[in-house]
Design a protein around this motif. Structure first.
Motif, PDB file in Angstrom:
ATOM      1  N   ALA A   1     -13.116  -1.825  -8.749  1.00 26.39           N
ATOM      2  CA  ALA A   1     -12.761  -1.584  -7.344  1.00 26.39           C
ATOM      3  C   ALA A   1     -11.494  -2.347  -6.975  1.00 26.39           C
ATOM      4  N   GLN A   2     -10.777  -1.804  -5.998  1.00 26.22           N
ATOM      5  CA  GLN A   2      -9.610  -2.486  -5.440  1.00 26.22           C
ATOM      6  C   GLN A   2      -9.421  -2.028  -3.999  1.00 26.22           C
ATOM      7  N   GLY A   3      -9.177  -2.979  -3.104  1.00 30.94           N
ATOM      8  CA  GLY A   3      -8.973  -2.634  -1.698  1.00 30.94           C
ATOM      9  C   GLY A   3      -7.555  -2.168  -1.442  1.00 30.94           C
ATOM     10  N   PHE A   4      -7.401  -1.347  -0.426  1.00 26.61           N
ATOM     11  CA  PHE A   4      -6.057  -0.946   0.024  1.00 26.61           C
ATOM     12  C   PHE A   4      -6.077  -0.880   1.540  1.00 26.61           C
ATOM     13  N   ARG A   5      -5.127  -1.558   2.161  1.00 24.86           N
ATOM     14  CA  ARG A   5      -5.101  -1.636   3.610  1.00 24.86           C
ATOM     15  C   ARG A   5      -3.686  -1.412   4.106  1.00 24.86           C
ATOM     16  N   LYS A   6      -3.500  -0.431   4.948  1.00 21.61           N
ATOM     17  CA  LYS A   6      -2.179  -0.198   5.549  1.00 21.61           C
ATOM     18  C   LYS A   6      -2.361   0.693   6.770  1.00 21.61           C
ATOM     19  N   ASP A   7      -1.738   0.316   7.871  1.00 19.48           N
ATOM     20  CA  ASP A   7      -1.852   1.056   9.134  1.00 19.48           C
ATOM     21  C   ASP A   7      -3.316   1.371   9.437  1.00 19.48           C
ATOM     22  N   GLY A   8      -3.624   2.655   9.575  1.00 19.16           N
ATOM     23  CA  GLY A   8      -4.992   3.012   9.946  1.00 19.16           C
ATOM     24  C   GLY A   8      -5.957   3.080   8.773  1.00 19.16           C
ATOM     25  N   THR A   9      -5.476   2.751   7.570  1.00 18.51           N
ATOM     26  CA  THR A   9      -6.334   2.861   6.386  1.00 18.51           C
ATOM     27  C   THR A   9      -6.816   1.486   5.949  1.00 18.51           C
ATOM     28  N   ASN A  10      -8.119   1.371   5.739  1.00 15.65           N
ATOM     29  CA  ASN A  10      -8.701   0.153   5.181  1.00 15.65           C
ATOM     30  C   ASN A  10      -9.815   0.612   4.258  1.00 15.65           C
ATOM     31  N   VAL A  11      -9.473   0.764   2.977  1.00 15.49           N
ATOM     32  CA  VAL A  11     -10.377   1.458   2.065  1.00 15.49           C
ATOM     33  C   VAL A  11     -10.613   0.630   0.809  1.00 15.49           C
TER      34      VAL A  11
ATOM     35  N   LYS B   1       1.345   9.776   3.870  1.00 12.97           N
ATOM     36  CA  LYS B   1       2.708  10.058   4.327  1.00 12.97           C
ATOM     37  C   LYS B   1       2.819  11.446   4.961  1.00 12.97           C
ATOM     38  N   TYR B   2       2.082  12.400   4.419  1.00  9.30           N
ATOM     39  CA  TYR B   2       2.277  13.794   4.840  1.00  9.30           C
ATOM     40  C   TYR B   2       1.195  14.319   5.771  1.00  9.30           C
ATOM     41  N   ALA B   3       0.058  13.594   5.862  1.00 15.88           N
ATOM     42  CA  ALA B   3      -1.044  14.153   6.660  1.00 15.88           C
ATOM     43  C   ALA B   3      -1.477  13.183   7.757  1.00 15.88           C
ATOM     44  N   PHE B   4      -2.311  12.214   7.405  1.00 23.57           N
ATOM     45  CA  PHE B   4      -2.795  11.223   8.368  1.00 23.57           C
ATOM     46  C   PHE B   4      -3.362  10.066   7.563  1.00 23.57           C
ATOM     47  N   ASP B   5      -3.600   8.952   8.228  1.00 27.67           N
ATOM     48  CA  ASP B   5      -4.129   7.790   7.516  1.00 27.67           C
ATOM     49  C   ASP B   5      -5.572   8.057   7.072  1.00 27.67           C
ATOM     50  N   TYR B   6      -5.837   7.748   5.815  1.00 21.40           N
ATOM     51  CA  TYR B   6      -7.195   7.929   5.272  1.00 21.40           C
ATOM     52  C   TYR B   6      -8.166   7.120   6.134  1.00 21.40           C
ATOM     53  N   PRO B   7      -9.170   7.781   6.703  1.00 18.10           N
ATOM     54  CA  PRO B   7      -9.971   7.084   7.714  1.00 18.10           C
ATOM     55  C   PRO B   7     -11.269   6.460   7.200  1.00 18.10           C
ATOM     56  N   TYR B   8     -11.662   6.776   5.967  1.00 19.64           N
ATOM     57  CA  TYR B   8     -12.986   6.353   5.501  1.00 19.64           C
ATOM     58  C   TYR B   8     -12.929   4.980   4.820  1.00 19.64           C
ATOM     59  N   PRO B   9     -14.088   4.279   4.734  1.00 19.77           N
ATOM     60  CA  PRO B   9     -14.093   2.921   4.174  1.00 19.77           C
ATOM     61  C   PRO B   9     -14.064   2.875   2.641  1.00 19.77           C
ATOM     62  N   VAL B  10     -14.485   3.965   1.968  1.00 17.32           N
ATOM     63  CA  VAL B  10     -14.441   3.962   0.501  1.00 17.32           C
ATOM     64  C   VAL B  10     -13.823   5.262  -0.002  1.00 17.32           C
ATOM     65  N   ALA B  11     -13.306   5.201  -1.229  1.00 21.41           N
ATOM     66  CA  ALA B  11     -12.815   6.395  -1.931  1.00 21.41           C
ATOM     67  C   ALA B  11     -13.188   6.194  -3.393  1.00 21.41           C
ATOM     68  N   ILE B  12     -13.968   7.139  -3.931  1.00 24.30           N
ATOM     69  CA  ILE B  12     -14.600   6.924  -5.237  1.00 24.30           C
ATOM     70  C   ILE B  12     -14.247   8.031  -6.214  1.00 24.30           C
TER      71      ILE B  12
END
Ligand SMILES: [Zn+2]
Length: 777
Positions: free
Chosen positions: A331-341, A372-383
């Motif tokens: 696992a690795q976190g990524f946080r930027k603007d509206g994304t905290n995943v 960049k092209y759509a919207f900030d990923y809004p969910y807490p995880v991506a698997i």
């Protein structure tokens, strides 16, 4: 007079009628649904937009020995529509795996020849045998109201109707319970998009990827009503958003990956695992939560107890999970603007070294690029999970294939270039599906292209941002050419179940169309703004094709009806040919110049054969008698006379200064004929080379074809003579035949391969005498 039968007269009469004008720019309004309060003419959700909502409370148990899932759920269905609903429809997707399902019954082959030629893979034959035997599909144990009273239901194949005791009024909600069980299909034998994988030859464990595993509310929406079209196999699903609270009970030594956030880490993870997970949030590279060593130790045991993993997910349209004691987890976190995943990967040791190096990195890369092209990923995880499913998306979780191969003798692990980039691409693609259609919730059962096409386009952009010369399969115009010329095509605007050549039709062609729209028709700025407007307008809502078409026009300020019409509603292709070219220069009216020009043209004509043969061989009388020559032997039609000069001077006197200047401009004018062989109208991109060697590109919008979609003549003005012209020099329009794109025509270089004739190929006597080799088993 011979009499023609009546029918022949009719044919003759109709043949004389003018052909109807093929209007490639005819506006789409008459094809698109009428705008409404829910969907505006600009392509945005209207002021009265509504959508239904379904919340789920699920408890389920994985029976590892029987390879079955047992579950019960409470669905709370919110009727946010303005309609009163007497019954509800619930999807029973597992029923596709029944031996008597429509999916099995309607399987057909394009032709006998296709069936016989090329043979049949073992897997297909095994599928035919096993699918007839497998006890698949939901066994529904009960459907009751919250007080336990049975509700009246009717199961129609993959759909179940629940008749409500009281009609559900607008704004009201209803809750009910369903209990079920099903046998999990083996993915490589029977499964599609879910199932289990057996590791019989290795450690005798299974890996489960569980999806379409609970009865789910069918979508009900303004443009369609109930989306209760049967699940036949290709048209995936459209679902309602809602909140999920899910408890999954699995063998105690299993690791579970699922949609949503883990609620009870204390009960299912060790202290060390929890510490690593916390560290992963801020790490700058993936942190291993369950190491390969730990996973291999897990593989060797068989827990006799069970553990329950609890997950919660908000505002998702589905829920999927994976479970195995084989899982390595990083696992690795990524946080930027509206994304905290928290990006996470789960894979068996068989996936390494590819998976530990690439999977979690690819997840984060996807989110960075798609944001960049759509919207900030809004969910807490991506698997991303490695298992038997080649590539399938669910909210926050995706199943992805691709592993190295192990040499049977040496144990050496290697992988091909295709495996490496195939893995990166499938992870980008499936994680990318979070945006389309998990959040921009288009109706996949109706339109495959709306999520696959848009997502394949975004995938192309993300791949290109991974490394230089990334080998993208789809997106580049030149890669679609073979498909565009192929027969057996249907338009992109075809229902998911009727699409032929699915990968090309629903993925590659719309992806390429959008790339052409971005690079060639609109330009990046206008396109990116409009595409982002579409994503922003429709995130967490359900768009239809018209909403996409209209938004792209509305936000770019460009009439693109011709583009949608050609690329999405027809099977036309781009093939422009440069048919002819003629050069004009402006006459100066000056007789000294004009007569010299005419003489020069005359001198360029070939000398007649008679003159050539007479030259120097035929004695002429005037040569032996020079006194016979007079004025006309000195002057020809190109001689300038004083009368010519006087006329010119008079004419000049009548001209205004601007008219006189125009005569001296010295421009070169070229009339170029273009033919539209493929039928699809396209912008013209003209690469022009001048006599001095200077080159430049002239870009002409597709509207150049508006009066005649088959043949046009375009005037090109240059400062000096043009020596060459090439249409679509960068191969950006998907022109299917570039051999007719240049003036002067260019020879197409190709190689003729010679081969040695093989003699005595079929020699029974030699084959009979061959020594028998020992079989190595
Ligand atoms: Zn896809």
């Amino acid at each position: 007079m011979k009499r023609l039968p009546l029918i022949a007269l009719l044919v003759l009469a109709s043949a004389t009628h003018a052909q109807a004008f093929d209007d490639k720019f005819r506006q789409l309004d008459e094809l698109l649904p009428t705008p409404s309060d829910t969907r505006t003419a600009s392509g945005a959700p209207g002021h009265a937009y509504w959508q239904q909502r379904a919340d789920y409370r699920i408890r389920a148990t994985l029976d590892e020995a029987r390879r079955a899932v047992t579950g019960s759920e409470t669905i709370t269905y919110h009727n946010d529509s303005p309609d009163t609903l007497a019954y509800l429809w619930v999807q029973l997707d597992q029923n596709m795996f029944r031996a008597d399902s429509d999916n099995r019954r309607i399987a057909s082959h394009p032709s006998r020849d296709a069936w016989r030629s090329g043979g049949t893979p073992f897997e297909s034959a095994r599928f035919l045998v096993e699918s007839a035997k497998f006890d698949g599909g939901f066994k529904i144990a009960s459907v009751t109201d919250r007080s336990g009273h049975p509700l009246r239901t009717a199961i129609n194949k993959t759909m179940m109707r629940i008749d409500l005791a009281e009609p559900l009024k607008p704004g009201a909600r209803v809750a009910f319970d369903i209990a079920w069980r099903f046998n999990v299909p083996e993915t490589t034998v029977l499964g599609r998009r879910m199932g289990f994988e057996r590791f019989d030859k290795e450690d005798k464990n299974d890996l489960f990827e569980i999806a379409q595993w609970f009865p789910r509310m069918a979508a009900y929406y303004d443009a369609h009503g109930w989306q209760n079209k049967q699940y036949v196999g290709d048209g995936e699903f459209t679902l309602e958003f809602g909140d999920y609270d899910v408890e999954l009970t699995v063998p105690a030594d299993h690791i579970v990956a699922a949609t949503g956030e883990l609620q009870n880490a204390g009960a299912v993870l060790t202290a060390a695992q929890r510490e690593r997970l916390a560290r992963a949030r801020t790490a700058d590279k993936p942190v291993v939560i369950v190491t390969q060593q730990e996973a291999e130790a897990n593989e060797k045991q068989r827990a006799t107890t069970m553990k329950t993993w609890r997950f919660k997910a908000s505002n998702v349209r589905d829920f999927a999970w994976a479970s195995s004691r084989k899982f390595i987890w990083d696992a690795q976190g990524f946080r930027k603007d509206g994304t905290n995943v928290l990006a996470m990967s789960f894979y068996p040791k068989e996936g390494n070294p590819l998976w530990e190096r690439y999977s979690t990195q690819a997840i984060i890369h996807t989110i960075v690029e798609y944001n960049k092209y759509a919207f900030d990923y809004p969910y807490p995880v991506a698997i991303s999970v490695n298992g038997p499913v080649g590539g399938m998306e669910y909210p926050m979780i995706s199943f992805n294939g691709g592993r190295p191969v192990k040499d049977k003798k040496t144990g050496e692990l290697t992988y091909s270039k295709n495996t490496k980039y195939g893995l990166l691409s499938v992870i980008i693609h499936e994680v990318g599906h979070n945006y389309f259609p998990m959040i921009v919730n288009s109706d996949e059962r109706q339109w495959t292209w709306m999520d696959e096409g848009l997502n394949s386009f975004m995938q192309f952009l993300a791949e290109q941002a991974w490394e230089d010369h990334y080998p993208s399969r789809r997106g580049e115009a030149r890669n679609i050419v073979d498909y565009m010329k192929s027969r057996n095509q249907v338009p992109v605007m075809t229902n998911s179940e009727s699409v032929t050549q699915r990968g090309n039709n629903a993925y590659a062609k719309p992806a390429t169309a959008l790339n052409v729209l971005r690079e060639t028709v609109l330009g990046r700025d206008l396109f990116d703004f409009a595409f982002r407007a579409y994503a922003q307008r429709w995130k967490f809502k359900r768009p239809t094709p018209a909403d996409f078409f209209r938004t792209m026009e509305d936000a770019s300020g460009t009439d693109l009806d011709w583009f949608w019409r050609g690329w999405f509603y027809t099977t036309d292709h781009v093939d422009v040919s440069v048919d002819g070219i003629s050069e004009y220069t402006v006459g100066t009216k000056d007789p000294e110049i004009e007569k010299a020009w005419k003489k020069a043209q005359h001198d360029l004509e070939p000398v007649s054969v008679t003159d050539q043969r007479n030259q120097g061989t035929l004695p002429r009388r005037v040569d032996s008698h020079p006194e016979l020559k007079d004025f006309y032997n000195e002057h020809d039609a190109f001689t300038v006379t004083n009368r010519d000069r006087n006329k010119y001077n008079e004419a000049l006197g009548d001209l205004d200064d601007w008219e006189r200047n125009l005569l001296k401009e010295g421009k070169h004018l070229y009339l170029v004929d273009f033919g539209n062989v493929g039928g699809l109208v396209t912008p013209l991109i003209l690469d022009i080379t001048l006599a001095s060697g200077k080159t430049y590109v002239e870009r002409i919008p597709a509207e150049v074809w508006r009066y005649n979609p088959k043949k046009i003549t375009k005037l090109i003005v240059t400062d000096e003579p043009m020596v060459a012209l090439t249409q679509d020099p960068n191969w950006e329009t998907a022109d299917t035949d570039t051999s007719n794109n240049s003036w002067p025509r260019k020879a197409v270089p190709s190689r003729l391969e010679l081969y040695k004739t093989e003699r005595d190929k079929d020699n029974l006597m030699r084959d009979f005498n061959e020594k028998l080799k020992k079989v190595d088993k």
